[in-house]
Structure formats: C-alpha cells, structure tokens
Scaffold this active site. Sequence first.
Site, PDB file in Angstrom:
ATOM      1  N   ASP A  50      69.356 176.896 -48.054  1.00 28.11           N
ATOM      2  CA  ASP A  50      69.471 176.842 -46.588  1.00 28.11           C
ATOM      3  C   ASP A  50      68.112 176.467 -45.985  1.00 28.11           C
ATOM      4  O   ASP A  50      67.982 176.296 -44.767  1.00 28.11           O
ATOM      5  CB  ASP A  50      70.031 178.138 -46.003  1.00 28.11           C
ATOM      6  CG  ASP A  50      69.202 179.362 -46.327  1.00 28.11           C
ATOM      7  OD1 ASP A  50      68.204 179.238 -47.063  1.00 28.11           O
ATOM      8  OD2 ASP A  50      69.546 180.454 -45.838  1.00 28.11           O
ATOM      9  N   SER A  51      67.105 176.267 -46.859  1.00 32.67           N
ATOM     10  CA  SER A  51      65.838 175.671 -46.413  1.00 32.67           C
ATOM     11  C   SER A  51      66.086 174.257 -45.896  1.00 32.67           C
ATOM     12  O   SER A  51      65.205 173.672 -45.261  1.00 32.67           O
ATOM     13  CB  SER A  51      64.813 175.651 -47.549  1.00 32.67           C
ATOM     14  OG  SER A  51      65.371 175.130 -48.734  1.00 32.67           O
ATOM     15  N   ASP A  89      73.391 177.885 -51.205  1.00 33.18           N
ATOM     16  CA  ASP A  89      73.077 179.032 -50.348  1.00 33.18           C
ATOM     17  C   ASP A  89      74.211 179.277 -49.362  1.00 33.18           C
ATOM     18  O   ASP A  89      74.666 178.345 -48.685  1.00 33.18           O
ATOM     19  CB  ASP A  89      71.801 178.757 -49.543  1.00 33.18           C
ATOM     20  CG  ASP A  89      70.588 179.470 -50.121  1.00 33.18           C
ATOM     21  OD1 ASP A  89      70.770 180.503 -50.794  1.00 33.18           O
ATOM     22  OD2 ASP A  89      69.472 178.988 -49.889  1.00 33.18           O
ATOM     23  N   LYS A 119      74.720 181.456 -53.586  1.00 32.64           N
ATOM     24  CA  LYS A 119      73.592 182.403 -53.536  1.00 32.64           C
ATOM     25  C   LYS A 119      73.606 183.091 -52.181  1.00 32.64           C
ATOM     26  O   LYS A 119      73.908 182.451 -51.178  1.00 32.64           O
ATOM     27  CB  LYS A 119      72.265 181.668 -53.739  1.00 32.64           C
ATOM     28  CG  LYS A 119      71.031 182.561 -53.561  1.00 32.64           C
ATOM     29  CD  LYS A 119      69.771 181.942 -54.112  1.00 32.64           C
ATOM     30  CE  LYS A 119      68.980 181.086 -53.159  1.00 32.64           C
ATOM     31  NZ  LYS A 119      68.573 181.749 -51.898  1.00 32.64           N
ATOM     32  N   GLU A 121      71.545 186.416 -49.771  1.00 33.93           N
ATOM     33  CA  GLU A 121      70.370 187.274 -49.653  1.00 33.93           C
ATOM     34  C   GLU A 121      70.780 188.730 -49.447  1.00 33.93           C
ATOM     35  O   GLU A 121      71.773 189.008 -48.767  1.00 33.93           O
ATOM     36  CB  GLU A 121      69.502 186.811 -48.461  1.00 33.93           C
ATOM     37  CG  GLU A 121      68.965 185.407 -48.637  1.00 33.93           C
ATOM     38  CD  GLU A 121      68.102 184.934 -47.460  1.00 33.93           C
ATOM     39  OE1 GLU A 121      67.806 185.747 -46.551  1.00 33.93           O
ATOM     40  OE2 GLU A 121      67.715 183.748 -47.467  1.00 33.93           O
ATOM     41  N   GLU A 188      61.587 186.425 -54.226  1.00 32.32           N
ATOM     42  CA  GLU A 188      60.697 185.602 -53.406  1.00 32.32           C
ATOM     43  C   GLU A 188      59.536 186.443 -52.885  1.00 32.32           C
ATOM     44  O   GLU A 188      59.739 187.498 -52.272  1.00 32.32           O
ATOM     45  CB  GLU A 188      61.488 184.979 -52.234  1.00 32.32           C
ATOM     46  CG  GLU A 188      60.607 184.112 -51.352  1.00 32.32           C
ATOM     47  CD  GLU A 188      61.380 183.164 -50.426  1.00 32.32           C
ATOM     48  OE1 GLU A 188      62.620 183.076 -50.528  1.00 32.32           O
ATOM     49  OE2 GLU A 188      60.715 182.503 -49.608  1.00 32.32           O
TER      50      GLU A 188
HETATM   51  O1  KIV Z   1      66.618 178.041 -49.322  1.00 28.35           O
HETATM   52  C1  KIV Z   1      65.826 177.951 -50.273  1.00 28.35           C
HETATM   53  O2  KIV Z   1      65.219 176.898 -50.528  1.00 28.35           O
HETATM   54  C2  KIV Z   1      65.618 179.137 -51.100  1.00 28.35           C
HETATM   55  C3  KIV Z   1      64.501 179.090 -52.095  1.00 28.35           C
HETATM   56  C4  KIV Z   1      63.206 179.260 -51.415  1.00 28.35           C
HETATM   57  C5  KIV Z   1      64.697 180.066 -53.181  1.00 28.35           C
HETATM   58  O3  KIV Z   1      66.303 180.083 -50.953  1.00 28.35           O
END
Ligand code: KIV
Length: 270
Positions: A50-51, A89, A119, A121, A188
């Site tokens: 989600d980055s 994510d 994934k 959090e 992280e």
């Molecule tokens: O969204 C992302 O890129 C991440 C990584 C930093 C692990 O969750």
Amino acid sequence: MVSSRAKKVTTQTLLKMKQTGEKIAMLTSYDYSLARLVDGAGVDVILVGDSASNVMAGNETTLPITLDQMIYHTQCVVNGVDRALVVVDMPFGSYQGDSKTALDSAIRIMKESGGHAVKLEGGSEVAGSVERIVNAGIPVMGHLGLTPQSIYKFGTYTVRAKEETEADRLMKDAKALEQAGCFSVVFEKIPSELAKQASESLIIPTIGIGAGADCDGQVLVLHDMLGITKDFSPRFLRRYADVGQAVEGAVKHFIEDVRSGNFPDESESY
Ligand code: KIV
C-alpha cells in the site's frame, strides 16, 4: 529440464527456505513493466504494497489507497510475474472493522487481482480476522512494528518496540499471528536484537525492513532502493542504483535533441 529457480515460489517454499537457512528476498512492485524486471531478476516475493499510495499516487500516507486501486495495481503486477509469490497489502479500512469485512476484502483481492496472498497490519487484534481468512484458503502475511496505517495513532515513523513493554507485546503479537495461521510476518523498524529473538522463536519466516540482519528475509520498497524516490533516506535504506538521476539525465538529453533538431535523424525516420 526446468531448473528449480524457475519453479513458482509458494508459501511452502518460503518455509523451507527458513528451515534450510536460505534468505528470502522481497521487493515491492506496482506495475507490469517493473514487476517483469523484478521477477526476471529472481526475487522470491513481490509485495504489491500500500506504499503505492505514497510512491505511485504521491499521497503523504498509505491511508487513502482503496481496495479497487490495490486490485488494479496487483492485476498489472501479476501480468508481469512468472515465478515470484505475489503478496497484496490489504488497504486501510478494508479489514479493521470485523472479520467478515476482512474476509470479504481478502476474497475480492484473490478473485479480482490474481494475487497469491494478502498482508495486513496488526497483532492480536487482527488474529481473529487472520484465522477466518486463512480458513477460507487464503494465505496471510502479518506486519508488526512500525505499521504505517496507524501513523496517526503513533504520530511518528520512528523505531518501534524499543521499550520492554512494547517489545514483549510484539513477541506476543508475533506468536498470535503464527497461531492464527500467518505464513510469514514483516517486522518494520524494530531493534535488531528483538527481531533476532522473534525470528528464532517463530516457525514461520520473518521479513525485515529496518529490523537488522537476523530476519529470515529482507524487503525494501523498489522505488527507494532504485533511487527514484529522492526525499526519503532512512538509515535502513541501501540505494542500489540512481535511476532517478538516469531518468532526469535522459529526459534532459531528449529535450536538448528535440530543441536542437538533432532528434529524429534520418535512420529514425521513414
Ligand atoms: O507497503 C509496503 O511497501 C510495505 C513494506 C514497507 C513492507 O508494507
């Protein structure tokens, strides 16, 4: 004969890599062209992070990206991948409500994007949702330590779990995620020693970002390690290239050539 490197990576492959001490390499991708290069180079896991909210859309945080947008980015990535495990994510708001919402979101991702795993959090508070998603046959990766979707709760992006209470909580959360059925967990920005202890006490592989060398694998955001993002230089980030400078140089050269009439020449014309 097909070499074992060409075999598709599965969650079982990652578990075996931990058991045999082979480190796992994971990078983000959000589009077809770069995912194709990253997969071709042999990375084990591609994270559609989600980055993308920061890197692709220029948002300040990961919060605004939607489930539809994550699905779109994943469809693009999947089209470029032959070997890597593609982990997606779950965006902010798509799983925190309750386990039914979480399951519905995970099912949409799997059905519509072609990704191989999700994934999310959080620790014990999401363990029920993890269990429900895993029971539906969807592999889940956890994410502990600095969890960017909670940035407004924590207020900063500094190192997490430096104090004993938070470190104990992280160890418990990691165990809870493993028990709930996660196949792996990202750590992280936590102290190296804590990541080492947690990695040793878990059966599932741990993937670190700013969590030291003793995790079972490492992940970086592709655009950061390629030097495309310029204004982000945390200590954990190693830049493997200066693609930003290469792009800027090439674009300036093109502009010069167009303005001087040097492009196109005869060989580039019909
Ligand atoms: O969204 C992302 O890129 C991440 C990584 C930093 C692990 O969750």
